[in-house]
Write an enzyme that holds these catalytic residues in place. Structure first.
Site, short mmCIF file in Angstrom:
data_model
loop_
_atom_site.label_atom_id
_atom_site.label_comp_id
_atom_site.label_asym_id
_atom_site.label_seq_id
_atom_site.Cartn_x
_atom_site.Cartn_y
_atom_site.Cartn_z
CB SER A 124 34.45 34.32 45.44
OG SER A 124 34.58 35.16 44.30
CE1 TYR A 148 38.55 33.99 44.18
CE2 TYR A 148 39.93 33.34 46.03
CZ TYR A 148 38.82 33.99 45.53
OH TYR A 148 37.95 34.62 46.39
CE LYS A 152 37.49 32.01 48.50
NZ LYS A 152 37.62 32.03 49.99
C1 WQD Z 1 36.51 44.62 37.63
C2 WQD Z 1 36.28 45.22 36.26
C3 WQD Z 1 37.87 44.50 34.60
C4 WQD Z 1 41.35 46.38 36.53
C5 WQD Z 1 37.97 39.74 40.85
C6 WQD Z 1 38.01 38.28 41.11
C7 WQD Z 1 36.89 37.88 42.03
C8 WQD Z 1 36.88 38.74 43.28
C9 WQD Z 1 36.88 40.21 42.94
C10 WQD Z 1 37.90 37.46 45.08
C11 WQD Z 1 36.46 44.23 35.11
C12 WQD Z 1 38.02 45.99 34.88
C13 WQD Z 1 40.06 45.95 36.24
C14 WQD Z 1 41.97 47.33 35.66
C15 WQD Z 1 40.00 47.35 34.29
N1 WQD Z 1 37.99 38.41 44.11
N2 WQD Z 1 39.40 46.43 35.15
N3 WQD Z 1 41.27 47.78 34.57
O1 WQD Z 1 37.75 40.59 37.88
O2 WQD Z 1 35.39 41.31 38.56
O3 WQD Z 1 36.78 40.06 40.17
O4 WQD Z 1 38.02 40.44 42.08
O5 WQD Z 1 36.93 36.85 45.42
O6 WQD Z 1 37.09 36.53 42.37
O7 WQD Z 1 37.82 37.63 39.87
O8 WQD Z 1 37.38 42.39 39.63
O9 WQD Z 1 38.39 44.60 39.98
O10 WQD Z 1 39.73 42.84 38.72
O11 WQD Z 1 37.76 43.92 37.61
O12 WQD Z 1 39.38 47.76 33.30
O13 WQD Z 1 43.14 47.76 35.86
O14 WQD Z 1 37.27 46.23 36.06
O15 WQD Z 1 38.00 44.21 33.21
O16 WQD Z 1 35.52 44.55 34.10
P1 WQD Z 1 36.81 41.07 38.92
P2 WQD Z 1 38.40 43.46 39.01
#
Ligand code: WQD
Length: 337
Positions: A124, A148, A152
């Protein structure tokens, strides 16, 4: 090739199974269904018109894995099985270390015992932590901020040490950026068991009226519009990245690491706008405070995968939004429906 696909009933796993089978590989799935559904595998069979054997059990259990390997003579393993929720890993670190590391160790030990030494490993972009610069190449510094991500990073280290000790092993490590979307059929897709943590499944459920509004976690980041920027990769493109890796793991030696991303950063506001354009559905939202642990920008330099795997993402964020909406509309209760 005959492939063992661990975690193959999950979101990434089911889409990967479709692409491997469609390319002519034989796929056998092992999954404990803790965060997935047997129905997903049945739908993979519907999409491909091909039987996909499913072994339900704990991939960390040597007895279970031994039975699976004894029943089939695999050519390679695509290893996706694992717990993957960042927030949950912070609350339950021992569960994450025990599960994700035990699963990897048992899969490798059992594979080796059965003469299988070719493995594609699901890693990841979270191993990059808060990158000093974007786009991020594979040689960028690695640092993790949650259990997590640590599983990885440790997994990559375990595999590097295994290959150094046993040169007959060939390992490809795939660092996923942010998978989104669904297969064009609308038959398989992301099916979070609880309220989604990730942006896109949350947007989809708001658009479907299952959730009232999207909270945008901060608009004061050092990004063009102040909201978080990520590399949103269509899950079918990601699945095809595994197909390219399977075809490369059959040759060569050593460990190779590849970013699977589009190389393009998309902000939260841009994601909302893309979803509204693609589906015609409004996504009510408001800006709230930052989510602890979030970073400003993270998107890939995918040039190594482009050049060495012959792989590139071809689908747009808007296409992913349309595909995700088709899945959500046809399956309002996911596989439980
Ligand atoms: C994306 C953007 C949030 C939800 C995570 C894991 C990573 C991978 C993918 C496994 C950010 C914003 C989010 C919400 C928001 N998983 N957001 N409101 O955090 O980049 O990655 O998932 O491998 O390991 O860390 O993905 O979709 O949670 O967030 O504003 O309700 O959307 O702040 O900028 P992230 P995400």
């Amino acid at each position: 090739m005959r492939i063992l696909l661990t975690g193959g009933a999950g979101y990434i796993g089911s889409h990967t199974a479709v692409e491997l089978v469609a390319a002519g590989h034989e796929v056998v799935v092992a999954d404990n269904l803790v965060n997935s559904h047997v129905e997903a595998v049945r739908r993979v069979e519907r999409i491909t018109g091909t039987r996909v054997p499913l072994h339900v059990g704990d991939c960390a259990d040597p007895g279970f894995m031994g039975k699976v390997f004894a029943e089939h003579s695999f050519d390679a393993v695509v290893h996706l099985a694992g717990l993957k929720a960042v927030g949950e890993s912070v609350a339950q670190p021992l569960r994450y270390y025990r599960n994700n590391l035990d699963v990897l160790l048992t899969v490798c030990e059992t594979a080796h015992a059965h003469g299988v030494t070719r493995l594609v490993f699901s890693s990841s972009a979270t191993v990059y932590g808060d990158p000093a610069a974007v786009p991020i190449p594979e040689g960028a510094p690695l640092s993790v901020t949650n259990p997590y991500g640590a599983t990885k990073l440790f997994g990559e280290r375990i595999l590097t040490d295994l290959v150094a000790a046993s040169p007959e092993w060939r390992v490809l490590v795939l660092r996923y950026f942010n998978p989104i979307g669904a297969h064009e059929s609308g038959l398989i897709g992301e099916d979070p068991a609880e309220v989604p943590n990730n942006l896109f499944p949350y947007i989809t459920q708001v658009a479907a009226g299952r959730l009232p509004r999207l909270d945008v976690y901060g608009d004061d980041y050092d990004t063009p519009d102040g909201t978080g920027v990520r590399d949103y990769l269509h899950v079918v493109d990601l699945a095809r990245g595994h197909l390219a890796a399977v075809e490369r793991v059959a040759e060569g030696t050593g460990v190779a690491v590849y970013n699977l991303g589009t190389g393009v950063g998309t902000s939260v506001f841009e994601a909302i706008a893309a979803f509204e354009r693609a589906t015609g559905r409004k996504v009510p939202h408001r800006v709230v405070g930052r989510r602890p642990g979030d970073i400003a920008s993270c998107y890939a330099d995918p040039s190594a995968a482009n050049a060495e795997l012959g792989w590139a993402a071809t689908r747009t964020v808007e296409q992913a939004c349309a595909d995700a909406w088709r899945w959500q509309s046809a399956n309002p209760d996911g596989y439980r429906g």
